[in-house]
Every structure is written in C-alpha cells, then in structure tokens.
Design a protein around this motif. Structure first.
Motif, PDB file in Angstrom:
ATOM      1  N   ARG A  50      -9.354  -8.963   3.936  1.00  0.00           N
ATOM      2  CA  ARG A  50      -8.776  -9.270   5.251  1.00  0.00           C
ATOM      3  C   ARG A  50      -7.309  -9.668   5.098  1.00  0.00           C
ATOM      4  O   ARG A  50      -6.468  -9.302   5.934  1.00  0.00           O
ATOM      5  N   TRP A  51      -7.018 -10.429   4.063  1.00  0.00           N
ATOM      6  CA  TRP A  51      -5.615 -10.807   3.819  1.00  0.00           C
ATOM      7  C   TRP A  51      -4.764  -9.564   3.637  1.00  0.00           C
ATOM      8  O   TRP A  51      -3.697  -9.430   4.243  1.00  0.00           O
ATOM      9  N   TRP A  52      -5.241  -8.646   2.800  1.00  0.00           N
ATOM     10  CA  TRP A  52      -4.476  -7.422   2.542  1.00  0.00           C
ATOM     11  C   TRP A  52      -4.324  -6.609   3.828  1.00  0.00           C
ATOM     12  O   TRP A  52      -3.238  -6.100   4.124  1.00  0.00           O
ATOM     13  N   LEU A  53      -5.413  -6.482   4.577  1.00  0.00           N
ATOM     14  CA  LEU A  53      -5.382  -5.686   5.792  1.00  0.00           C
ATOM     15  C   LEU A  53      -4.327  -6.203   6.765  1.00  0.00           C
ATOM     16  O   LEU A  53      -3.602  -5.412   7.382  1.00  0.00           O
ATOM     17  N   HIS A  54      -4.237  -7.513   6.917  1.00  0.00           N
ATOM     18  CA  HIS A  54      -3.231  -8.082   7.820  1.00  0.00           C
ATOM     19  C   HIS A  54      -1.840  -7.597   7.440  1.00  0.00           C
ATOM     20  O   HIS A  54      -1.075  -7.108   8.288  1.00  0.00           O
ATOM     21  N   HIS A  55      -1.495  -7.734   6.176  1.00  0.00           N
ATOM     22  CA  HIS A  55      -0.139  -7.405   5.740  1.00  0.00           C
ATOM     23  C   HIS A  55       0.088  -5.892   5.725  1.00  0.00           C
ATOM     24  O   HIS A  55       1.218  -5.431   5.980  1.00  0.00           O
ATOM     25  N   SER A  56      -0.954  -5.122   5.451  1.00  0.00           N
ATOM     26  CA  SER A  56      -0.803  -3.670   5.474  1.00  0.00           C
ATOM     27  C   SER A  56      -0.585  -3.172   6.906  1.00  0.00           C
ATOM     28  O   SER A  56       0.235  -2.268   7.143  1.00  0.00           O
ATOM     29  N   LEU A  57      -1.306  -3.748   7.849  1.00  0.00           N
ATOM     30  CA  LEU A  57      -1.092  -3.385   9.253  1.00  0.00           C
ATOM     31  C   LEU A  57       0.307  -3.781   9.715  1.00  0.00           C
ATOM     32  O   LEU A  57       0.951  -3.035  10.472  1.00  0.00           O
ATOM     33  N   ALA A  58       0.772  -4.927   9.275  1.00  0.00           N
ATOM     34  CA  ALA A  58       2.128  -5.345   9.633  1.00  0.00           C
ATOM     35  C   ALA A  58       3.155  -4.352   9.095  1.00  0.00           C
ATOM     36  O   ALA A  58       4.128  -3.997   9.781  1.00  0.00           O
ATOM     37  N   SER A  59       2.944  -3.891   7.872  1.00  0.00           N
ATOM     38  CA  SER A  59       3.848  -2.922   7.272  1.00  0.00           C
ATOM     39  C   SER A  59       3.807  -1.596   8.027  1.00  0.00           C
ATOM     40  O   SER A  59       4.852  -0.985   8.302  1.00  0.00           O
ATOM     41  N   LEU A  60       2.591  -1.143   8.377  1.00  0.00           N
ATOM     42  CA  LEU A  60       2.471   0.106   9.120  1.00  0.00           C
ATOM     43  C   LEU A  60       3.131  -0.008  10.483  1.00  0.00           C
ATOM     44  O   LEU A  60       3.850   0.918  10.916  1.00  0.00           O
ATOM     45  N   ALA A  61       2.904  -1.108  11.182  1.00  0.00           N
ATOM     46  CA  ALA A  61       3.505  -1.296  12.505  1.00  0.00           C
ATOM     47  C   ALA A  61       5.030  -1.275  12.426  1.00  0.00           C
ATOM     48  O   ALA A  61       5.704  -0.684  13.288  1.00  0.00           O
ATOM     49  N   ARG A 197       0.160 -13.588  -2.431  1.00  0.00           N
ATOM     50  CA  ARG A 197       1.505 -13.270  -1.925  1.00  0.00           C
ATOM     51  C   ARG A 197       2.486 -13.050  -3.061  1.00  0.00           C
ATOM     52  O   ARG A 197       3.385 -12.207  -2.962  1.00  0.00           O
ATOM     53  N   ALA A 198       2.293 -13.800  -4.164  1.00  0.00           N
ATOM     54  CA  ALA A 198       3.189 -13.652  -5.311  1.00  0.00           C
ATOM     55  C   ALA A 198       2.917 -12.373  -6.093  1.00  0.00           C
ATOM     56  O   ALA A 198       3.822 -11.821  -6.730  1.00  0.00           O
ATOM     57  N   ALA A 199       1.685 -11.875  -6.045  1.00  0.00           N
ATOM     58  CA  ALA A 199       1.290 -10.754  -6.906  1.00  0.00           C
ATOM     59  C   ALA A 199       1.424  -9.395  -6.246  1.00  0.00           C
ATOM     60  O   ALA A 199       1.542  -8.387  -6.953  1.00  0.00           O
ATOM     61  N   TRP A 200       1.389  -9.340  -4.900  1.00  0.00           N
ATOM     62  CA  TRP A 200       1.224  -8.057  -4.239  1.00  0.00           C
ATOM     63  C   TRP A 200       2.209  -7.846  -3.095  1.00  0.00           C
ATOM     64  O   TRP A 200       2.649  -8.805  -2.458  1.00  0.00           O
ATOM     65  N   THR A 201       2.492  -6.569  -2.816  1.00  0.00           N
ATOM     66  CA  THR A 201       3.265  -6.177  -1.645  1.00  0.00           C
ATOM     67  C   THR A 201       2.466  -5.109  -0.908  1.00  0.00           C
ATOM     68  O   THR A 201       2.608  -3.901  -1.155  1.00  0.00           O
ATOM     69  N   PRO A 202       1.561  -5.501  -0.013  1.00  0.00           N
ATOM     70  CA  PRO A 202       0.767  -4.512   0.715  1.00  0.00           C
ATOM     71  C   PRO A 202       1.651  -3.610   1.565  1.00  0.00           C
ATOM     72  O   PRO A 202       2.721  -4.012   2.035  1.00  0.00           O
ATOM     73  N   GLY A 203       1.186  -2.387   1.773  1.00  0.00           N
ATOM     74  CA  GLY A 203       1.898  -1.447   2.616  1.00  0.00           C
ATOM     75  C   GLY A 203       2.305  -0.204   1.848  1.00  0.00           C
ATOM     76  O   GLY A 203       2.286  -0.158   0.617  1.00  0.00           O
TER      77      GLY A 203
END
Length: 482
Positions: A50-61, A197-203
């Motif tokens: 769910r954490w990843w999905l939030h940030h991936s959707l933000a990136s897509l938007a 947050r330190a390890a990943w950049t979703p999107g």
C-alpha cells in the motif's frame, strides 16, 4: 472521436502500455484508477504494498499532469465505478491490461461481460508478462510444473515483442471529479516507513533509473555477485515490475541491448543469460498460479496436507522469526532488512524460509503471509511459488531433504559478516569467524566484543542438527504417504 476510459491497475507507466496506446490511437483518453482492494479476495495489498502504491500513483498522476491529462481516482467496486464514469463522460470504450491472480481473473471476466452488455467497446491487453500463461504447454498439452522445460519452451517461442513507445495523448475537454489520493488511506498512520522512503523511489522514472544503474554497473557481474547479500549484485527491480512501472519486455530488451553493446566477453553473456532466466522464473510463477489457483493456500503436492507441523501455541517461535531474533545471524539480518526496507536479498529469503519451515517446522503459509504484508515486491505468484519451493510441496519444489544451514550459508555467501553486521550491529565487535555462529565464540572473545548472549543477542531458538533430523523424518513420512 472515441473517448476511452483507460483503467490503470498494476501497469502504472506510460511507455509500453498497450491499453494506453490503443486508447490514444482511437481518440481522447481518460486515465482512471479504481481503488478496489476487495477484488483481490483473500489477498488485498499488504502494508508495504500500500505504501508503494500510494507513491506510484502520485508519480503516475504527476507524469500525466505534465502531459495535460488528469488521473481520475474513484473508489470501487470497479464495475460500478467504471459504469458511472462511462455515463458521466459519455465514454464509449474501456481498455485495460490484464492481471492473472485468480480473484482478479474472475473480476475481469465479470466486468468485461457487464460493460459489453452495456454497449461499450471493451478490450484487455497483455502488458504484465512476456507470454500469456495459457500459450505455453507441455507436449501432452498440460501446464508446466517444472521450470527448466518451461524456460526452454519460452526461449523456443522467440524473442518477446519490442516495447511500445509512450503514445501522444489527447485529453477530453473536461475531466470528471475524482477522489484524492489521500482518501485511499494507503499510507501508514504510524509512520514506520522511513526506511522504505530512504531505499526506494516508486514510479516509472524511479524504475528506469534503477534499471539504467543495473545495466551500467552490475549486469556484467550479476552471475557471480547475485548470491552475496552484502553487495548490490541484483537489479532490485521486482517491486517496479510488480506495480508495472517498467514492463518485462522493456527489461528483457534493455538487457539484450546492453549485452550486444558490450565487449562480447563471456562474463557479460553469462550474466545476461542468468538474469533473463530470472525474468523467466517470474513468468513461470504466473503460469503456475494461473493453472493452479490454489497455489497461495494449499500445497500442490497433496501429500503435504498431512505434514506434521510443530505446535507454537504462544507464537514464540513465529514472533522470534518475524522480529529477527532467532539467534541465527544471517536469518535475523534478513528479517531486519525486510522490516526496515520492505525487501530482502533472494538467497537470504531462501535461508530464512528454510529455517521457518524446516527447522522451526512452522507452516509455510505463516511465512507467506508475513512476506505478503512486509515486502514492497509482494507478488501473489512469486510469493506463493517461492514458499512452496522452500517447503518442497509445490511446482518445481526444492527436494524435501534440501535444508539450508544458516551458518554455512552465511560463511559461504557473507564470509566477512558484512551483511550481518549491517543489520545486526551488536555483532560488529566479533571477529568474522564468529559472526555467523556467535554462540561458538569463547567467553573472552564475547567479553572483548561487549556481547552477552541472551541479553544483547539471542541464543539459537532451535538446535540445527536435531531440528534437521526431525524435519527429515517428518518429510520422509509424508513422502511415503504415512
């Protein structure tokens, strides 16, 4: 000009997105995300997903906004949301990319039929896999249950299609109102996600940045380095692939092109083959799940339904394993890395799984559920196949007698104990020869390291030799059908 709803799911990218390309060719595009976790049945996304999905959707938007389009977010159920959007906007077509988990296959069937009955033009597309799960069969027309013949068949089928470029898209004159991303409540209320947050950049951009770094810096050493958890020897693309921020076709062809552009040396060619076979393993996992939908819950080898699991009434053994407090440093380091970053090196996953299932003799489903909640790359097909591999009960499973010794695995693949001490700093004062078995260190060595076993770091919660023998006896009874 046709207005098409493009239903985004685990294809959160603009390039090599067949549904988006088809919609853009037909006319105007309305990108849609419907939050419908109940559709996954017993396997809604876990906390890390769910954490990843939030940030991936933000990136897509954000990427869509740069191109003049808005991502419309609605709450599910998906069929009702898509019907409402079609009615509100006058859309005459809906397109999406297929998923292959059992509950979602059934959802897609219902949605496709219902929307077609409404008079909408409906199409689904292949985007998440190199080959559809139903296209590869054995000579007897059956589904594959062993990886090697599956991989040979996949390779005989030829190179995957080339990735599609990002299309030029046109937005409708106005977009319908949608929900805010925050309304999905995907982020944790208690903020445990600092390490993620330190390890990943979703999107999509983060996915291609990671892919590029792997191609430049690590692909040539992959064959040799991939088993050593202290080094960054793997691509770590699994969460990006799971959420569809990069496609397997993009990765496959990028790796092929990097190899072709290299010096032609044997190490690069060998590493390329080994890495592509890991993409093949991902394909195999989805193939098996599609044909054997009981994979996440029940052993494919039915004899293992009678396996004599150990009782753990107070949960002491399970909790020690989850917390990285088993007393076996390689396992504990992996479990702490998992909690901190949402990821664990693949070899350490195998060793940690083996300890849970074979030495502690706890059901593999316990480990499967824990990984499902804590991994950012939690994928139903890969997670289920991996745990049944460790347990010896699934397709292409490890032999029942394969029991990883965490001490020997640590000494072989983390010889200096660098990985262990990164995640278990309390062992850093020990000489390397004792870091994988601190209970073997003499009292004066422990004292010099400032380490008191049972206080600063636990003693082993199980005897490896005894528990291995008990596991072998249990597996032998299962094998014989006793």
């Amino acid at each position: 000009m046709t207005l098409t709803l493009v239903w985004f799911r685990q294809d959160l990218r603009l390039a090599d997105n067949p549904a988006l390309v088809a919609a853009a060719r037909a006319g105007t595009v309305l990108p849609v995300y419907v939050h419908d976790p109940e559709a996954a049945g017993a396997w809604p996304p876990g906390g890390a997903s769910r954490w990843w999905l939030h940030h991936s959707l933000a990136s897509l938007a954000a990427a869509l906004a740069e191109r003049g389009l808005a991502l419309t977010i609605r709450h599910g159920p998906a069929l009702a949301a898509l019907r409402t959007l079609a009615r509100e906007t006058g859309a005459t077509a809906v397109r999406w990319n297929r998923r292959y988990e059992p509950a979602l296959v059934e959802q897609d069937r219902r949605v496709k039929q219902a929307l077609a009955d409404d008079g909408l033009d409906i199409h689904s597309h292949k985007a998440a896999l190199l080959h559809e799960p139903w296209t590869l069969r054995t000579g007897q027309g059956r589904a594959y249950q062993a990886f090697t013949p599956f991989w040979r068949a996949l390779c005989r089928d030829g190179e995957p299609d080339r990735p599609l470029p990002e299309p030029a898209m046109h937005a409708p004159p106005s977009a319908p109102t949608g929900e805010s991303l925050a309304s999905l409540q995907l982020l944790p209320r208690v903020r445990w996600d600092e390490g993620l947050r330190a390890a990943w950049t979703p999107g999509e951009a983060g996915a291609h940045e990671r892919l590029g770094a792997f191609l430049r810096n690590r692909l040539g050493h992959y064959a040799d380095a991939r088993d050593y958890p202290a080094t960054a020897g793997t691509s770590a693309l699994s969460p990006h692939l799971h959420f569809g921020e990069v496609s397997p076709r993009q990765v496959w062809h990028a790796v092929r092109e990097r190899c072709a552009a290299g010096t032609g040396t044997e190490p690069l060619a060998d590493s390329t083959g080994k890495y592509l076979s890991e993409l093949g393993w991902r394909e195999f996992a989805h193939h098996v799940l599609f044909h054997f939908p009981e994979l996440p819950d029940n052993p494919l080898n039915r004899r293992f339904s009678a396996f004599p699991w150990r009782e753990d009434p107070d949960g002491r053994l399970r909790e020690a394993w989850q917390a990285g407090r088993t007393g076996f440093p390689l396992v504990d380091a992996g479990m702490r890395e998992l909690w901190a970053t949402g990821w664990m090196h693949n070899r350490v996953r195998m060793v940690a799984g083996s300890l849970l299932v074979k030495n502690l003799r706890l059901p593999w489903q316990l480990g499967e559920r824990w990984f499902w909640d804590t991994l950012v790359d939690a994928d139903l097909a890969n997670n289920s196949l991996g745990w049944q591999w460790v347990a010896g009960s699934g397709a292409d499973a490890a032999p029942y007698f394969r029991i990883f010794n965490p001490v020997r695995q640590g000494e072989r693949f983390d010889p200096a104990g660098d990985y262990v001490t990164r995640w278990i700093p309390e062992l850093a004062g020990l000489p390397a020869r004792y870091r994988h078995a601190p209970w073997t260190a003499p009292a004066d060595v422990l004292a010099e390291a400032g380490l008191t076993l049972g206080r600063d770091y636990p003693r082993p919660i199980v005897d490896l030799k005894t528990s291995r023998q008990q596991a072998l006896e249990a597996f032998q009874r299962v094998k014989q059908g006793a």
